[in-house]
Scaffold this active site. Structure first.
Site, PDB file in Angstrom:
ATOM      1  N   HIS A 267      -7.366  -5.916  -0.160  1.00 41.12           N
ATOM      2  CA  HIS A 267      -6.188  -5.075   0.016  1.00 41.12           C
ATOM      3  C   HIS A 267      -5.207  -5.685   1.020  1.00 41.12           C
ATOM      4  O   HIS A 267      -4.009  -5.748   0.763  1.00 41.12           O
ATOM      5  CB  HIS A 267      -6.635  -3.693   0.498  1.00 41.12           C
TER       6      HIS A 267
ATOM      7  N   SER B 216       0.829  -1.202   0.000  1.00 39.77           N
ATOM      8  CA  SER B 216       0.000   0.000   0.000  1.00 39.77           C
ATOM      9  C   SER B 216       0.869   1.261   0.000  1.00 39.77           C
ATOM     10  O   SER B 216       1.670   1.463  -0.921  1.00 39.77           O
ATOM     11  CB  SER B 216      -0.950  -0.055   1.197  1.00 39.77           C
TER      12      SER B 216
ATOM     13  N   ASP C 269      -9.517  -5.455  -4.389  1.00 36.86           N
ATOM     14  CA  ASP C 269      -8.926  -4.449  -3.506  1.00 36.86           C
ATOM     15  C   ASP C 269      -9.834  -3.222  -3.500  1.00 36.86           C
ATOM     16  O   ASP C 269      -9.970  -2.525  -4.507  1.00 36.86           O
ATOM     17  CB  ASP C 269      -7.528  -4.078  -4.011  1.00 36.86           C
TER      18      ASP C 269
END
Length: 276
Positions: A256, A97, A227
């Protein structure tokens, strides 16, 4: 605790496990978490004989709750100082991320010999926010909503995110882990509100396009097609076209936070890439 002190006086906490003679793997966490988000992967790769390192980004976890420097240039500079302090060479840098953005920004600038490979998992590059040049991005209002929720009630916001979209626990039939939700909240609340607020701009508005083009080492890009935090169409699918030596792997239905929900799938793929 193990820490380094950066040039601006910020203490950066890190974990460093394994033989100093082994190849290092450096893990870069997402917002607003800490090095603890990589516990599963660090234990896995330690067992495989690697030296595993993870740091708390400034303003996060056990590092200094900074009021300034909460942007990608400083994040990458902090990583460079950590790599120099630990004398890391031939390292594999893995970022999830926001941490994927940090990896791209650092690796594109790293001293020769420091980095062997890079991995971007559910990562924010090339750029998240919608603009004339990035029409598929998320509207700025989405990130303004994050900021408003953080200011209004950070503790509740940090329950809502992992309970819902982060791990896909809002999907029908999802196997919900209360421990994962609680651990996300615990990590988030350890960090500083100001740094977390600033970091929303850093992960959403930084354009990593030129970083991706500049990276000369092999890059593995992993992304779940469900995601809900970093939509795949405007991240991994674009990033894979920008790197010189890239491999893209898409996981059907994964969320995610798939390193936490599905380490049995992700860890072997990471190992194969690092060994390959």
């Amino acid at each position: 605790m193990s820490t380094i002190t950066t040039r601006d006086g910020t203490e950066i906490y890190y974990k460093d496990w394994g033989s100093k003679d082994a190849q290092p793997i450096v893990f870069h966490h997402g917002w607003p978490l800490s090095a603890d988000d990589w516990d599963n992967q660090m234990l896995f790769f330690l067992e495989q004989g690697y030296r595993v390192i993870a740091h708390d980004r400034r303003g996060h976890g056990r590092s200094t709750q900074t009021a300034t420097g909460n942007e990608m240039d400083t994040y990458a500079a902090d990583v460079a100082e950590l790599a120099a302090a630990l004398d890391l060479t031939n390292a594999v840098h893995i970022g999830h991320s926001t941490g994927g953005g940090e990896v791209a920004h650092y690796v594109a600038r790293a001293e020769p010999g420091r980095v062997a490979k890079a991995v971007l998992i559910g990562a924010v590059p090339p750029v998240m926010v919608k603009s004339e040049t990035n029409p598929g991005g998320l509207p700025i209002e989405v990130f303004d909503g994050f900021r408003a929720a953080l200011v209004a009630n950070r503790a509740q916001f940090y329950i809502d995110v992992p309970t819902g979209p982060f791990y896909g626990f809002n999907r029908a039939g999802a196997s919900v882990s209360q421990g994962a939700i609680d651990n996300w909240w615990r990590q988030g609340m350890m960090g500083g509100a100001k740094a977390h607020y600033d970091c929303i701009k850093a992960f959403s508005e930084t354009d990593f396009t030129e970083d991706l083009k500049a990276i000369d080492v092999p890059v593995l890009i992993l992304h779940g097609d469900d995601d809900q935090i970093v939509p795949i169409a405007d991240s991994a699918l674009l990033a894979a076209k920008l790197v010189k030596h890239g491999t893209l792997k898409i996981y059907e239905g994964l969320p995610h936070g798939m390193c936490t929900t599905h380490p049995d799938i992700i860890n072997p793929d990471l190992l194969a890439f690092i060994k390959g």
